[in-house]
Design an enzyme around this catalytic site. Structure first.
Site, short mmCIF file in Angstrom:
data_model
loop_
_atom_site.label_atom_id
_atom_site.label_comp_id
_atom_site.label_asym_id
_atom_site.label_seq_id
_atom_site.Cartn_x
_atom_site.Cartn_y
_atom_site.Cartn_z
CE LYS A 68 23.24 44.35 -80.75
NZ LYS A 68 23.64 43.18 -79.94
CB SER A 143 26.57 41.73 -81.99
OG SER A 143 25.59 41.59 -80.98
CB SER A 167 26.36 40.49 -78.00
OG SER A 167 26.66 39.68 -79.10
#
Lengths: 483, 473
Positions: A68, A143, A167
């Site tokens: 990420k 996310s 997330s």
């Protein structure tokens, strides 16, 4: 061997048998990543070349993965998918990245997230929306959107994300993959761009439970750079995966799963959940329906918002354009900070910062922030009490499949307030929590979440693996199966 | 006349190897931005790691200042935007500071004074800013250096008291070895809050704040200037504006900004640092490391019959005081010992520009010389010369005395022969003496000293010379 369906173990075997080299694996992943960008848009940065940096041979040596874009990587652009960091190149490595590098894992790319990891749609990153590989008209969730999409589409067998409310575990549900968040402190947060420090967890996405155990084995342990990190428990999480769960006791929350009126989608989802419970009971485990004060459950989401926004507004105060970040000029330092932050953040982010500032103000703090902290404590206490009798909480990860773009937003309906937000319980208490696929609704995957008591990572993985084994979704990639 | 009420906020950098929350070096340097780690720049993803030594030293200082100490270590965030604060928040202590409700007692012009300490907490220093016409420079070397803040109650009533408090507080830091506390390096800085009120008033007057004063004499100047400025305003019936002022090199204070509504720092507990329990055992260990402090030593010395000036001089520096205490293990003559320490030793330290730790003469060596002087075996002047020679050559004083076969000649029989010889060799001086210039006797003592390699007892010699000359009348 078909690369996109391969688990870490499959790839390990192929590498060890010299059927394929690390460089060939990297190139496959890189090609897939580049080819997917137009349609999926999972990556902010895709690496150009194979650069093995492993120190000793491990199970992850030469295994491709994605990270990420909110983990600090020396010399590699790290944007947190925000304009304010669009040119930011870190000068130090996150502990997670360093451990993976040392273990020989090969970084394929940095993945898109909701701006600064705030949001659950995967639509707010500065490089554009991330699409769900199962249906490109749908979102993948966030996310950790790009991380999930890159695993769900088979570009990489695992990806590292972060999980502050759900997330990793919510996108895992929408993408038909495994999302695991170990106990708070099990994995160092050093180098993870902070959203809400007391809730942030390093988490991972894989296509089977065992891979999650393998990756956690590499990442876990005390880090002198993170005072909240835990001493290593010394366990090999792959060891007990095949233990029977006969006699284990699970529960689900009645108030989150029973409704007078249900949408068609929710009915389908809950009926699959009922089926799953029956299957689990056949394994010799029990699943009880537990009632929890609905007011308390209803307070989860607002409390989460209050606490996370409060911490986020403070954590992101470093983004001023003074020592770093994309500076917008001004005549005074106030103007520089003001202009930089005005231009650098999207409206959604500013909204969260305003909420965060508001709840921390002297006159509001007691009523809003501190009460939210008390709610958090009450919920965690309730869970600790339940974990005295039960091994895990089992719940649908969501009330349905991934929504279409425009269908869902961060404004959530009161109707499913509890069902859509219960996974924040795992962040409130730092509980180990995993989402695995358990079915399909309208040809889209849905996930079930299993949450255990703190430090019981090994047991949670064992339970998840046993459930995975009685289902048929292990290793699935998007498009591979359409029910 | 108005009653002056002063409160002080003192910032003091804590002496540690590394910074408060990072592994960057905590050391003073002129080269900017070399002691900097990602944590000190507030880069995304950084986490603070608490410096245990800094905590220990803050706790130690709190105990030395008689504070109540907490049961656990908790840090809080103070949120505000400023270019010298890279994280956008400062890690500090609000919930449970290391010290509360303490006090420090000391002497001001011979009078005892107690200043109440409101709070002592540990925080991190900011970066240093340098402003130029069109730009500013930031030096992050200072960013994250452990800083103690000590806040007094408004219980100081004059510039002298304020300066005496600061001097004594600095000595607490030095005695406890928690800081170098050098104000010229900005290691000790002070904010002064001052207000004036009529004797008959019950409410404190309007507070004026003066920020970041380094030197103690500037503190004195600033307070004295403010008392004058505010008195004049009040005399004219004008109101004091609540504001922040700075002191300029001319010793005058100038307004920086008027205090608008107090800033809301939105404090909350630092989530990256879990609370750490402070055990009673740890507290006791820290407490046991606090040495006897300055004021207690002064009182002890006074009881020994040492005058206030000498007692204060000795106790001002822990190492000198320690030296003196050890010296007293070797000699019983406190008066000579005090004299030798304050005159000979401290004088030499000044002249050689060294610290007492670097001094060749140990308390034992000095004690031995003091004892010889005490027993009249070596003359005072000779003893001092021997000590200087010992320092110069790094030879023990007793060795010098032995090698030169030095002892004091006090025996009158031995001295009288030498004196008779000197007198017979000095007919002019004898004449002068007999004509009334009695000072000449001292000149003759000098000759005796020279003749005896300074071993003659000067007092005895003078007595014998005078007797001899009187007999010649």
């Amino acid at each position: 061997m078909e690369y996109i369906k391969s688990t870490i173990e499959d790839l390990r075997k192929s590498l060890d048998n010299k059927e394929i080299t690390g460089e060939e694996l990297f190139n496959k992943a890189k090609t897939l990543a580049n080819d997917s960008q137009n349609e999926i848009n999972a990556f902010v940065t895709i690496m150009d070349s194979y650069m093995p940096k492993g120190k000793t041979k491990t199970i992850l040596t030469d295994i491709p993965y994605s990270l990420k874009d909110n983990f600090s990587t020396t010399g590699i652009l790290t944007t947190a998918s925000s304009n304010i960091l669009k040119n930011y190149v870190p000068v130090y490595d996150a502990t997670v990245y360093k451990k993976l590098k040392d273990a020989g894992a090969i970084l394929v790319g940095k993945t898109v997230l909701d701006e600064l990891a705030m949001g659950g749609t995967g639509t707010t990153g500065h490089t554009g929306i991330v699409r769900n590989p199962w249906d490109k008209s749908r979102l993948i969730g966030g996310s950790s959107a790009g991380s999930c999409a890159s695993v769900a589409s088979g570009i990489v067998p695992f990806s590292i994300g972060s999980d502050t409310g759900d997330s990793v575990r919510k996108p895992a549900s929408f993408g038909g993959v495994v999302g695991f968040k170990p106990t708070y402190g099990r994995i160092s947060r050093y180098g993870l761009f902070a959203f809400a420090s007391s809730l942030d967890h390093v988490a991972m996405l894989t296509r089977c439970v065992k891979d999650a155990a393998i990756v956690t084995n590499i990442l876990k342990g005390y880090d002198p750079l993170d005072m909240t990190s835990l001493k290593d428990d010394g366990l090999d999480y792959t060891k007990d995966l095949d233990k029977s769960i006969k006699g284990k006791k699970f529960f689900y929350i009645k108030e989150a799963c029973s409704y007078d009126k249900k949408s068609d989608m929710l009915s389908k989802t809950l009926s699959q959940f009922d089926d799953l419970i029956k299957k689990i009971e056949k394994l010799g485990a029990t699943v009880d329906e537990i009632s929890i004060d609905k007011d308390l459950l209803n307070a989860i989401y607002p409390s989460y918002m209050v606490i996370s926004c409060a911490e986020a507004t403070s954590n992101n105060s470093n983004l001023t354009g003074i020592p770093f970040a994309s500076r917008i000029d001004g005549n005074t330092y106030e103007e520089i900070m003001f202009n930089t932050r005005t231009e650098g953040f999207s409206e959604l982010i500013k909204r969260r910062f305003v909420i965060g500032s508001y709840v921390l103000q002297k006159e509001n703090q007691e009523k809003l922030f501190l009460n939210a902290c008390r709610v958090r404590r009450l919920i965690v206490d309730k869970m600790h009490e339940l974990f005295k009798d039960y091994d895990a909480l089992i719940m649908p990860a969501s009330g349905g499949i991934a929504p279409k773009f425009g269908e869902a937003s961060d404004v959530l309906s009161d109707e499913y307030l509890i069902l859509e937000n219960h996974m924040a319980i795992g962040n409130f208490g730092g509980f180990p929590s995993i989402t695995i696929p358990y079915g399909f609704v309208d040809s889209m995957p849905i996930g079930v979440n299993i949450t255990g008591n703190i430090f019981k990572d090994n047991e949670v993985l064992n339970i998840a693996k046993q459930i995975e084994d009685i289902l048929d979704f292990k290793g699935q990639v998007a498009g591979d199966k359409n029910v | 006349m108005y009653k002056v009420v002063i409160g002080l906020e003192v910032h003091c950098e804590v002496l540690t190897n590394t910074k408060n929350f990072s592994n960057a070096k905590n050391s003073y340097t002129n080269i900017p931005n070399i002691n900097v780690m990602p944590v000190d720049l507030g880069l995304p993803g950084i986490l603070p790691v608490v410096n245990k030594e800094a905590c220990k030293k803050a706790l130690k200082t709190a105990m030395a200042l008689n504070c109540q100490t907490p049961d656990e270590i908790i840090f809080d965030r103070k949120n505000y935007y400023y270019p010298d604060l890279p994280k956008g928040y400062q890690i500090t202590q609000v919930t449970k500071p290391f010290g509360r409700n303490g006090h420090l007692t000391f002497l001001v012009n011979g009078e005892e004074k107690t200043v109440d300490i409101h709070q002592l907490h540990l925080e991190e220093d900011t970066a240093a800013l340098e402003h130029y016409t069109n730009y500013s420079l930031i030096d992050y070397n200072r960013s994250g250096i452990p800083l103690m803040e000590i806040v007094t109650e408004p219980c100081i009533y004059s510039a002298d008291e304020a300066v005496a408090f600061l001097e004594n507080l600095r000595n607490v830091f030095l005695y406890c070895e928690v800081s170098e506390a050098k104000s010229d390096k900005g290691q000790m800085r002070c904010d002064v809050n001052i207000s004036l009120m009529k004797d008959t008033d019950t409410k404190l007057g309007t507070k004026v704040e003066m920020k970041n004063i380094n030197a103690f004499n500037s503190v004195k100047a600033a307070i004295e200037y403010e008392i004058k400025r505010q008195s004049e305003l009040l005399d004219k019936g004008e109101k004091i504006v609540q504001e922040t002022r700075r002191i300029d090199e001319d010793g005058k204070t100038y307004s920086m900004r008027e205090k608008v509504d107090a800033v809301d720092y939105k404090y909350f507990v630092e989530p990256n640092l879990a609370p750490v329990k402070i055990t009673d055992e740890f507290k006791e260990k820290v407490r046991s490391e606090i040495p006897e402090l300055e004021y207690s030593r002064i009182k002890r010395y006074l009881k020994l019959g040492i005058n206030l000036e000498d007692a204060s001089t000795i106790a001002r520096d822990k190492y000198i005081s320690d030296y003196f205490d050890e010296l007293l293990n070797y000699t019983k003559n406190i008066s000579i010992a005090t004299n030798y320490l304050t005159i000979v030793i401290l004088g030499s330290l000044n002249k050689l520009n060294i610290s007492i730790k670097e001094l060749f003469i140990t308390p034992k060596m000095l004690g031995e010389v003091v004892n010889l002087v005490d027993k009249n075996e070596v003359s005072n002047q000779l003893a001092k010369n021997i000590i200087y020679e010992a320092m110069e050559k790094n030879i023990e004083p007793l060795e010098i005395i032995k090698s030169k076969n030095i002892k004091q000649i006090s025996d009158e029989g031995e001295l009288i022969n030498i004196i008779k010889k000197i007198i017979s060799e000095s007919p002019d001086q004898v004449k002068e003496y007999l004509s009334g210039k009695e000072m000449v006797a001292n000149f003759l003592v000098g000759k005796v000293m020279k003749e005896t390699n300074k071993q003659a007892n000067p007092a005895t010699s003078l007595k014998l010379i005078k007797e001899e000359l009187e007999r010649m009348r």
